[in-house]
Design an enzyme around this catalytic site. Structure first.
Site, mmCIF file in Angstrom:
data_model
loop_
_atom_site.group_PDB
_atom_site.id
_atom_site.type_symbol
_atom_site.label_atom_id
_atom_site.label_comp_id
_atom_site.label_asym_id
_atom_site.label_seq_id
_atom_site.Cartn_x
_atom_site.Cartn_y
_atom_site.Cartn_z
ATOM 1 N N HIS A 35 -21.801 -30.528 -35.561
ATOM 2 C CA HIS A 35 -22.048 -31.256 -36.808
ATOM 3 C C HIS A 35 -23.459 -31.830 -36.763
ATOM 4 O O HIS A 35 -23.879 -32.395 -35.756
ATOM 5 C CB HIS A 35 -21.032 -32.390 -36.962
ATOM 6 C CG HIS A 35 -21.295 -33.306 -38.129
ATOM 7 N ND1 HIS A 35 -21.811 -34.583 -37.971
ATOM 8 C CD2 HIS A 35 -21.135 -33.121 -39.466
ATOM 9 C CE1 HIS A 35 -21.940 -35.150 -39.164
ATOM 10 N NE2 HIS A 35 -21.540 -34.291 -40.079
ATOM 11 N N HIS A 57 -31.234 -35.253 -42.031
ATOM 12 C CA HIS A 57 -30.053 -35.931 -42.555
ATOM 13 C C HIS A 57 -30.499 -36.722 -43.776
ATOM 14 O O HIS A 57 -31.184 -37.732 -43.647
ATOM 15 C CB HIS A 57 -29.457 -36.840 -41.490
ATOM 16 C CG HIS A 57 -28.050 -37.265 -41.800
ATOM 17 N ND1 HIS A 57 -27.442 -38.323 -41.187
ATOM 18 C CD2 HIS A 57 -27.133 -36.757 -42.666
ATOM 19 C CE1 HIS A 57 -26.218 -38.466 -41.652
ATOM 20 N NE2 HIS A 57 -26.008 -37.517 -42.550
#
Length: 1115
Positions: free
Chosen positions: A137, A183
């Protein structure tokens, strides 16, 4: 027969008493002895033959293939001699006909006897949906989810660890013309997509040939999606898999997809619809933390069903983008399905098409309680990906078993963290040869006669009973220092062992604690009834009991129960981060503490460059090494260096300085042996920066609490007093550096940072210390080029003293001369005497600044000061009322102004651009605030980033900030002048100058590898660091620069070693490399010997680190 011993050890108690422990003699368990006696031939005098070992493997170890077991037994016996002699140093005589007891026991305790099979043995021909996949992830993050760096490093590490699913979040860069991976809506620093794709291409199949799936979280415009399609096609080429029809009725198998890379994301049309129809909606907090786009769309649309998205729209915007996104859409190998309003609708199986959906860990928990059977049924044909909740800012993880027990193939984990849940994940995928694919058990893939599927919540009968016997443990004494667990005695180990699985099976048990023993023999057996053994993990943790604090960690492992090899097995343990302990049984505890093994990378380099010369590096090979690894650009000079090292310097240099060679045969006149090559790398002949005949700089390190920050260049040669510069014959210790100076020295003085002292005559603090010429001499010897003297009348008013008092013509220049033009010259800089008089008198009372007054007092002194005024080479300008007026540039005259550190701080916030423009032509001097009575210093980078040439420091003190200053001016041969970077000297096309506070893109990446350190034992007494043991060294390394670049990192601590070997690599992304320390004027990349300095900046005679520098552009 049958004992294991560790060396006798002594521990210091209460500072003066020595407590000695007997050698840790561990008796081999009776069961092992009995097995050996049973399987060794009675007529072979205690030797286990190949046939007997074959029987042991079949009957006790549970090997099912008798032919394979026979081959293994033969191989063990045939290879044992060389293996153990090389690795364990046990046998001086080896009987080829079989194994004696000691050899048999060591075989059981070796990596030749693993607990799980190291080979791929599952059926790999079923569809992908029939397998659990090792899934990452946010695979690009180096740390936490909020502010860590994005890099290709974690991707490479994951792939090398067997991970098969990599996740990338795609965002437009700041200019909207390229694609970054980061991110979104956090403080994470981006990395270019192309860099990540190339890393995947290079490392995808380094440990496993089975397919790599790249899941994309796409936040791109159609134009950039088209650009991604081109990047992917060019990078992956034929390895990229995608279905020709655009969709799949059934997934291919891992076997069919060997050495292929697959993209998985939502089709771009759905992104456009989400963007167009909900452009004005507020973006949810979940989306900010990386929620799957299907979740975003559900929240934006309030959970409404939009089945029309399955058909192509003919409206204007979709037609406009159709050509751009068609290629991108075509490359999607596994389509991420659009979530429908209700989960039950989403989980309905489409017999004509397979795909993937994603659920957060919270949604999985809810779905498991209400739709458990539907989840299991859905995953029999389709893929289900689970990802961490958005509040796991620290990159922690969740319980993976909830996903696995419901058939979820992609349980996505933050691989950059560590903890028990990650240990479970790592243990799960040690199965099937560590290939990253584990076949799901039949219970998850089949229905019963009533068409019911597996229910993880159901109460089930016990299916299997697992018996685990923990005999003993060994190897901690090789992986940990004698005092790691306890300063006063050997450790007190116990083992926790249990099951992680369905709730009914999960349990942990514990052995007894064995006190004061490095080789504990527990010999305890445990039973675990299992209802679902197919989904059970065997957990093993070793801890050291501590009465006063939390128990210490001694290792862990997790193993899938379904993969366990029966019988007696050696179970390796792993550290908290999942790295396997070495447990080198060949370790000789009697080796001297100062002997350290050279890093493997150094050995490999030596082998590579001496491959055809019987281990000898010739001049030609050393020349190749200097060009290819050390980055030398001048081939002829490198050839001369190589010849000089081998023919002239090395033998005498090492005998004299390194005390390495006691016999001449170590040094071959035709080349270098490994020992000589290693010694050369660790010598002053291999400095980290530009060549000079003096030793070079520290390299931004803190060793055991003492910091040495990076430098801009090399340490300068020794200097003496200014008047000695004019001596016809200089003392031998007073060479002026020239070979190391490599900056352009022909520009005006204002184009350079200048090594500047403050109150250069003081021996200590600013209030009561002596004034002397000694600090001036020391400063000049260190390369200081600006000396400050405060001139005052003596007590009789007939001579001039230098002391720290209370503050109270033409001859001008249109442009400053260059340092080259001013070689061997001394320049005075002060205010014109007229202005000094005005300051002393009554502030001039209306006198103009441009002419001498004819009033009485000025006329009286005019003849006396005219000669003094003519000697002023650089005029210090008078401050005007407003700083903006003072900073105005006079095209016909240059000069110098001075600001205190406080005034600089204020000016940098309000007049930053004016400061930089002013310093492009004029000189700016910064000095410490008057309250620094202890002769401390301030941050010099604020001055340097605003172009200040003279950042004046108290050289008589010491501390981190002075280390920065000293490091900065080891640059450019230590000549005291460092050319300012172009960013401070030039304006952009819009006439804007550099803004130190602006957010800038990454410009360079510096990789620094710290191999090892040595020779503290020559510069310090044996008890300097610790009275009771060798030192525990660690290295701190980092960047001092603009705020965005400033960071410090740290190696692990190596306990009880005078010669620590860290072998760790660090990466520093840098936005303004021109103003960074660990100075990226890495004129000397490659493997370098880096000398260290003490707190006052004096070089240690012997101490060095061996490091490697690699500097490259951010793509």
């Amino acid at each position: 027969m049958g004992t294991l011993a560790s060396p006798k050890q002594s521990y210091i108690v209460c500072l003066c008493f020595k407590r000695r422990f007997k050698a840790a003699v561990a008796e081999v368990p009776d069961e092992i002895k009995s097995l050996f006696n049973h399987y060794c031939s009675s007529d072979q005098n205690g030797i286990m033959t190949v046939d007997n070992l074959h029987r042991f493997l079949i009957e006790i170890q549970g090997e099912e293939d008798t032919n394979a077991a026979k081959d293994e037994a033969q191989s063990v016996v045939d290879n044992l001699s060389s293996f153990f002699i090389k690795n364990l140093n046990l046998f001086h005589h080896h009987r080829q006909k079989g194994l004696n007891f000691e050899a048999f026991f060591r075989y059981l305790f070796s990596d030749l006897n693993p607990p799980v099979s190291p080979k791929v043995h599952h059926d790999m021909r079923a569809p992908l949906s029939h397998y659990f996949l090792y899934t990452g992830h946010n695979s690009y993050l180096t740390g936490n989810q909020l502010s860590s760096d994005c890099s290709d490093g974690p991707i490479i590490k994951a792939l090398k660890g067997g991970v098969r699913v990599i996740e990338l979040d795609l965002w437009p860069n700041s200019d909207k013309d390229d694609v970054d991976v980061l991110h979104g809506r956090t403080l994470t620093t981006p990395v270019k997509l192309i860099k990540c794709l190339r890393a995947i291409k290079e490392h995808a199949f380094s440990v496993s040939p089975y397919p790599v799936i790249v899941t994309l979280e796409d936040h791109l415009t159609p134009h950039l999606q088209s650009k991604v399609a081109k990047m992917v096609t060019e990078t992956f080429g034929e390895t990229l898999f995608y279905p020709e029809s655009g969709s799949l009725e059934e997934f291919p198998s891992p076997e069919d997809l060997k050495n292929r890379i697959i993209l998985s994301t939502k089709p771009p049309k759905e992104y456009l619809k989400a963007k167009n129809s909900q452009a004005k909606e507020k973006i949810s907090d979940d989306y900010k933390w990386g929620k799957d786009d299907s979740d975003l769309e559900d929240k934006q649309k309030g959970g409404s069903d939009s089945s029309s998205s399955d058909s192509d729209s003919d409206d204007g915007e979709n037609r406009k983008f159709q050509s751009e996104v068609s290629e991108y859409k075509r490359l999607i190998g596994i389509q991420a399905k659009k979530r429908k309003g209700k989960l039950l609708e989403t989980l309905k199986i489409d017999s004509n098409q397979v795909g993937r959906i994603s659920l957060s860990e919270q949604k999985l928990e809810k779905a498991a309680s209400s739709h458990g059977s539907e989840l299991v049924r859905f995953t029999q044909k389709n893929l289900l990906r689970i990802y961490p909740k958005g509040t796991r800012f620290n990159s922690s993880n969740y319980d993976p078993l909830v996903g696995w027990t419901h058939g979820a193939q992609m349980v996505a984990f933050n691989m950059q963290g560590y903890g028990k849940k990650l240990w479970w994940m790592q243990g799960m995928f040690r199965s099937n040869g560590g290939c990253g694919y584990m076949k799901k058990p039949d219970i998850l893939m089949k229905s019963d006669s009533d068409n019911r599927v597996f229910d993880p919540e159901a109460s089930l009968p016990v299916k299997k009973i697992l018996k685990v016997k923990v005999y003993m443990g060994d190897g901690w004494r090789f992986d940990f220092s004698p005092t790691y667990f306890d300063s006063y005695s050997p450790p007190d180990f116990y083992t926790r062992i249990g099951i992680a699985g369905v709730p009914a099976d999960s349990i942990m048990k514990k052995t007894r604690t064995l006190e004061d023993n490095w080789v504990p023999v527990w010999d305890e057996e445990f039973e675990f009834p299992l209802t679902v053994p197919e989904l059970a993990l065997l957990r093993i943790e070793v801890h050291e009991h501590d009465l006063s604090e939390k128990d210490d960690f001694g290792g862990q492992t997790c193993l899938p129960v379904s993969e366990l090899k029966l019988g007696i097995r050696a179970v390796p343990l792993f550290d908290r981060k999942g790295n396997k302990f070495k447990w080198c049984l060949c370790f000789n505890p009697n080796l001297e503490a100062t002997v350290a093994e050279a890093p493997d990378e150094i050995k490999s380099l030596c082998n590579h460059y001496s491959s055809d010369q019987n281990g000898i590096i010739t001049v030609d090979n050393l020349h190749k090494f200097l060009m290819e690894i050390q980055g030398e650009s001048d081939s002829n000079a490198a050839k001369e260096d190589a010849k000089s090292v081998i023919d002239d310097n090395l033998h005498s240099f090492f005998i004299k300085n390194l005390n390495l060679f006691h016999h001449h045969h170590h040094h071959r006149r035709d080349g270098l042996s490994f020992q000589a090559f290693f010694g050369y790398l660790f010598s002053d002949l291999n400095p980290p920066l530009c060549p000079n005949w003096v030793l070079s700089n520290p390299s931004g390190l803190e060793i055991g609490g003492t910091e040495f920050f990076p430098s801009l260049g090399m340490q300068g040669a020794s200097k003496v007093r200014a008047r000695d510069l004019f001596m016809e014959e200089r003392p031998p210790h007073c060479a002026i550096p020239s070979l190391g100076v490599h900056h352009d020295m022909g520009a005006p003085l204002s184009h350079y940072f200048i090594y500047t002292g403050h109150n250069s005559y003081l021996t200590g603090n600013q209030l009561s210390s002596d004034s002397s010429d000694v600090p001036i001499i020391n400063a000049l010897r260190r390369g200081v080029r600006v000396i400050e003297l405060d001139l005052w009348p003596n007590s009789n008013k007939d001579d001039v003293d230098v002391l720290h008092g209370s503050k109270v013509a033409k001859g001008s220049l249109e442009e400053f001369p260059s340092p080259a033009e001013l070689k061997n010259r001394i320049i005075l800089s002060t205010k014109a005497p007229k202005e000094c008089l005005k300051a002393k008198n009554t502030q001039g009372k209306g006198k103009g600044p441009g002419t001498f007054s004819d009033d009485g007092k000025n006329r009286k002194y005019r003849s006396e000061v005219s000669e003094y005024r003519l000697l002023i080479g650089i005029l210090a300008k008078k401050h005007k009322r407003k700083l903006s007026e003072t900073l105005k540039i006079n095209d016909s005259e240059v000069g110098r102004i001075s600001l205190s550190e406080q005034k600089l701080e204020k000016a940098s916030s309000s007049h930053s651009s004016e400061l930089i423009r002013f310093t492009q032509k004029n000189l700016l001097r910064i000095y410490p605030k008057s309250t620094r009575f202890d002769s401390s210093n301030y941050d010099p980078l604020l001055g340097w980033t605003h172009g200040a040439q003279m950042v004046a420091f108290n050289m008589q003190g010491h501390g981190k900030l002075l280390w920065w200053m000293q490091g900065m001016f080891r640059s450019n041969g230590g000549c005291g002048y460092m050319k300012k970077p172009d960013i401070l000297m030039k304006a952009g096309s819009d006439n804007k100058v550099f803004d130190p506070k602006a957010k800038l893109p990454m410009k360079k990446i510096l990789k620094v590898k710290v191999y090892m350190g040595d020779r503290w034992r020559f510069d310090f007494s044996s008890t300097h660091f610790s009275s009771f043991s060798p030192p525990d060294f660690y290295t701190r390394i980092g960047i001092a620069g603009v705020p965005a670049d400033s960071i410090m990192k740290k190696t692990r601590t190596i306990a009880n070693k005078w010669v620590p070997v860290w072998d760790e690599e660090f990466e520093f992304p840098i936005t303004v490399p021109e103003l960074a320390l660990l100075r990226i004027e890495v004129n000397k990349p490659g493997i370098r010997a880096v000398p260290l300095f003490d707190r006052k900046g004096n070089k240690f005679k012997s101490v060095k680190l061996l490091m490697r520098f690699v500097l490259y552009d951010e793509e």
